[in-house]
Design a protein around this motif. Structure first.
Motif, PDB file in Angstrom:
ATOM      1  N   UNK A   1       0.815  -1.010  -0.148  1.00  0.00           N
ATOM      2  CA  UNK A   1       0.086  -0.098   0.169  1.00  0.00           C
ATOM      3  C   UNK A   1       0.561   1.110  -0.151  1.00  0.00           C
ATOM      4  N   UNK A   2       1.743   1.277   0.941  1.00  0.00           N
ATOM      5  CA  UNK A   2       2.866   2.210   0.993  1.00  0.00           C
ATOM      6  C   UNK A   2       3.563   2.455  -0.482  1.00  0.00           C
ATOM      7  N   UNK A   3       4.256   1.572  -1.416  1.00  0.00           N
ATOM      8  CA  UNK A   3       4.764   2.262  -2.563  1.00  0.00           C
ATOM      9  C   UNK A   3       4.059   2.838  -3.377  1.00  0.00           C
ATOM     10  N   UNK A   4       2.533   1.668  -3.734  1.00  0.00           N
ATOM     11  CA  UNK A   4       1.577   2.605  -4.513  1.00  0.00           C
ATOM     12  C   UNK A   4       1.676   3.350  -4.080  1.00  0.00           C
ATOM     13  N   UNK A   5       0.727   3.865  -3.310  1.00  0.00           N
ATOM     14  CA  UNK A   5       0.384   5.538  -3.272  1.00  0.00           C
ATOM     15  C   UNK A   5       1.983   6.849  -3.530  1.00  0.00           C
TER      16      UNK A   5
ATOM     17  N   UNK B   1       6.676  -0.507 -14.739  1.00  0.00           N
ATOM     18  CA  UNK B   1       7.658  -0.401 -13.492  1.00  0.00           C
ATOM     19  C   UNK B   1       6.481  -0.728 -12.058  1.00  0.00           C
ATOM     20  N   UNK B   2       5.418  -0.205 -12.052  1.00  0.00           N
ATOM     21  CA  UNK B   2       5.010  -0.293 -10.739  1.00  0.00           C
ATOM     22  C   UNK B   2       4.551  -1.684 -10.826  1.00  0.00           C
ATOM     23  N   UNK B   3       4.042  -2.422 -11.761  1.00  0.00           N
ATOM     24  CA  UNK B   3       3.524  -3.781 -11.772  1.00  0.00           C
ATOM     25  C   UNK B   3       5.005  -4.543 -10.884  1.00  0.00           C
ATOM     26  N   UNK B   4       6.074  -4.548 -11.903  1.00  0.00           N
ATOM     27  CA  UNK B   4       7.495  -5.220 -11.419  1.00  0.00           C
ATOM     28  C   UNK B   4       7.692  -5.498 -10.016  1.00  0.00           C
ATOM     29  N   UNK B   5       7.795  -3.800  -9.505  1.00  0.00           N
ATOM     30  CA  UNK B   5       8.172  -4.058  -8.204  1.00  0.00           C
ATOM     31  C   UNK B   5       6.947  -4.392  -7.623  1.00  0.00           C
ATOM     32  N   UNK B   6       6.214  -3.723  -7.476  1.00  0.00           N
ATOM     33  CA  UNK B   6       5.116  -4.589  -6.517  1.00  0.00           C
ATOM     34  C   UNK B   6       4.917  -5.398  -6.203  1.00  0.00           C
ATOM     35  N   UNK B   7       4.732  -6.671  -7.219  1.00  0.00           N
ATOM     36  CA  UNK B   7       5.865  -7.607  -6.781  1.00  0.00           C
ATOM     37  C   UNK B   7       6.587  -8.344  -6.218  1.00  0.00           C
TER      38      UNK B   7
END
Length: 415
Positions: free
Chosen positions: A220-224, A235-241
């Motif tokens: 949740x913190x990373x998404x925000x 990049x978001x998809x790769x990182x959050x996984x």
């Protein structure tokens, strides 16, 4: 025109199938499956459920109509609930029958059907659920993994329409690929659980709920944070996984710490014991040595640096250390130059906030739980010193979801 649209959708499915196969975390994968299925058939909303014993548990829910009412960057409320599998509910009926169900209007279901649609949520939220397509996610051997439910298909003008045969075919094709990706992700999840169970055997504080909370907070913190920094979607998809899994390994290095220290009733360590305890960061990082994937790299970063301080203060550790300088036999972290600011990997800066918040807001053998508000205040008070201010900002912006995660993963009752 219709044929071209169909071909475009099939091409999109082929592209997404490859991406799904690269996702390693089950929860991240389920969310992506729901997102992409809705895009393929232009549906306004949907949910995805997994089987837990004799119940179905919701893992994620989407609703574009509600999302448009929120400020940019905000999410719908975090939901967590389960219900018994029976034919009285639509998802339960599909789970038991093992067959897809296409409903043109949920308010006009024949009385002869065993299942009914519960209008209460629609009434409460002022929403109108009309068309609904519900499909089981089954493995080749027939075992049920979960239920995918898509709501309110829309035409090009935004009008709610029924799910036609083309939509049924596309969803079925995509669901088949999704199941294959899920089976792979579950294998990864089971391996992760085994490693974490080993850590839990050694350290009674490293419980499943704590690990799941820290992992979920971190996501949740990373998404925000990513929204605040305009990070590209790919990049978001790769990182959050990777982050969702890596966060679970933050204290896995405690498997190499003596029980005498780990199970001490109070944290009144001698200087030598304290230095040995600090070694869990290096031990955890060494478990991923040599790193062979982006997940290994991030897991190593999180394990090694989630106790380093943003301001480089003396209480942070282990600093700028080479893993070759640490010996498990000696167990002592050598004196190093402090690591500070953005030299600390982002993943570790995020997990640092998530881990401390959870430790403060839950009971430990050496302290009572702080109130949630006091725990939030403590994180805020340490912004710019112990913690990255931008990470703290993102954390406070998702406060409601953090609180919901706390309720979704309560500590197990003490014996």
């Amino acid at each position: 025109m219709a044929e071209k649209k169909h071909e475009d959708r099939l091409q999109r499915i082929i592209e997404i199938e490859r991406e799904l196969g690269e996702i390693q975390d089950v929860d991240v994968l389920l969310e992506r499956i729901l997102t992409e299925t809705r895009k393929i058939v232009n549906a306004d909303a949907g949910s995805i459920y997994v089987v837990e014993g004799d119940k179905l548990k919701i893992k994620c829910g989407h609703n574009d109509t509600f999302l448009k009412e929120l400020a940019p960057g905000e999410k719908l409320p975090y939901t967590s609930f389960s219900f018994p599998i029976n034919e009285k509910q639509i998802c339960g009926y599909v789970a038991l029958s093992g067959k897809p169900l296409n409903i043109k209007d949920c308010y006009r279901i024949s009385e002869s059907k065993p299942y009914k649609f519960n209008k209460n949520t629609d009434i409460t939220t002022d929403y109108r659920t009309k068309s609904m397509y519900t499909i089981p996610l089954k493995m080749a051997n027939g075992n049920l993994l979960g239920i995918l439910q898509i709501i309110n298909a829309k035409d090009e003008n935004g009008k709610i329409i029924a799910f036609d045969q083309d939509a049924e075919m596309l969803i079925a094709h995509f669901a088949s690929s999704a199941v294959q990706a899920l089976q792979h992700a579950y294998l990864t999840a089971n391996m992760v659980k085994r490693m974490l169970k080993m850590a839990e055997f050694r350290d009674p504080k490293e419980t499943y709920p704590h690990i799941e909370r820290v992992s979920s907070y971190s996501l949740e913190i990373y998404d925000r944070w990513a929204f605040n920094h305009n990070i590209p979607e790919a990049e978001i998809h790769r990182y959050r996984d990777n982050l969702k899994i890596a966060a679970k390994f933050h204290d896995v290095g405690k498997v190499g710490i003596s029980d005498v220290i780990l199970k001490k009733a109070f944290p009144r360590f001698t200087d030598e014991e304290r230095n040995i305890m600090k070694g869990h960061t290096c031990i955890g990082a060494q478990l991923f040595e040599p790193p062979e994937s982006l997940l290994d790299i991030m897991s190593q970063e999180v394990a090694l640096h989630h106790h380093d301080r943003w301001d480089g203060g003396a209480s942070g550790y282990p600093g700028r250390i080479s893993l070759s300088d640490f010996s498990v036999k000696d167990g002592i972290v050598p004196i190093t130059e402090p690591l500070s600011g953005k030299d600390i990997p982002l993943s570790a800066r995020i997990v640092a906030v998530a881990d401390v918040f959870d430790a403060l807001s839950h009971k430990r053998c050496y302290k009572e739980a702080w109130t949630i508000e006091d725990a939030f205040t403590e994180i805020m008070n340490n912004s710019g010193t112990q913690f990255d201010p931008e990470v703290v900002l993102a954390f406070m912006q998702v406060k409601d979801r953090i609180c919901s995660i706390q309720m979704a993963f309560p500590d197990e009752p003490e014996d």
